[in-house]
Design an enzyme around this catalytic site. Sequence first.
Site, PDB file in Angstrom:
ATOM      1  CB  SER A 183     -13.291 -10.791  54.691  1.00  0.00           C
ATOM      2  OG  SER A 183     -12.465 -10.161  55.647  1.00  0.00           O
TER       3      SER A 183
ATOM      4  CE1 TYR B 180     -11.112 -15.486  56.026  1.00  0.00           C
ATOM      5  CE2 TYR B 180     -10.410 -13.187  55.985  1.00  0.00           C
ATOM      6  CZ  TYR B 180     -11.374 -14.142  56.252  1.00  0.00           C
ATOM      7  OH  TYR B 180     -12.604 -13.762  56.728  1.00  0.00           O
TER       8      TYR B 180
END
Length: 255
Positions: A145, A158
């Site tokens: 990501s 995350y």
Amino acid sequence: MNEKYSLKGNRALVTGGTKGIGLAIAEEFLALGATVTIVARNAGDVEKQVSAWQAEGLPAFGLAADMSTSDGRKEAIKYAVEKMGGLDSLINNVGTNNRKATLDYSAEEYQALMSTNLTSIFEMCQLAHPYLKAGGKGSIVNIGSIAGLTAVPTGSIYGMTKAAIKQLTKNLSVEWAKDGIRVNCIAPGFIRTPLTANLLANESFVERAKNQIPMERVGDPFEIGCPAAFLCMPAGGYITGETIVVDGGFTVKGI
């Protein structure tokens, strides 16, 4: 079809393959001639999707398993190898997020994110290694990501897991090159998926995001599926250790 741009004969395992990016990757692989096994937690979703593919005559299989657990990961590899007769491509797509301020995370929430997003990928790579090596054309694609490349307002854990995935990709690409296994990573930007649905439902957030994206739009899942497929084709055969950013230019835009 030019064989360099084909996945005919490729046996692929896609985690988190019933929705969003994972579903788009699985569909792209099937369209290009691969045999695909998907894994996801919801048995109903897996059965529905695999039945739809099989009704079209596509070579697809599916298993309901929890990729945040070691038992689930072992079961996934065992099932995929038994169903497909081996393994050529591993797409580590499964992941989740819990957006909140860093001080608000509990120890249990920290562990849940680490287990699902990072530990699962590490162990899946370990488990898949002998089969990818045996096939002679092994390829791993880890889904990272942009949160692992730049700071994000919430979701620090995350971001940590996605940054670690990028580094794991580099290490394995060098360590396993001698085994004929290529390892790459794709770092998506803002993509319309169930995981981002609540975030992208906020119109003011979307407008602010678009102002930072040179292409002025949010991405679609197939735009991750296509590069994932390319990385596993003969055409992508000299690419390893790379993190390919697919974000409409978000992370390269300066002041």
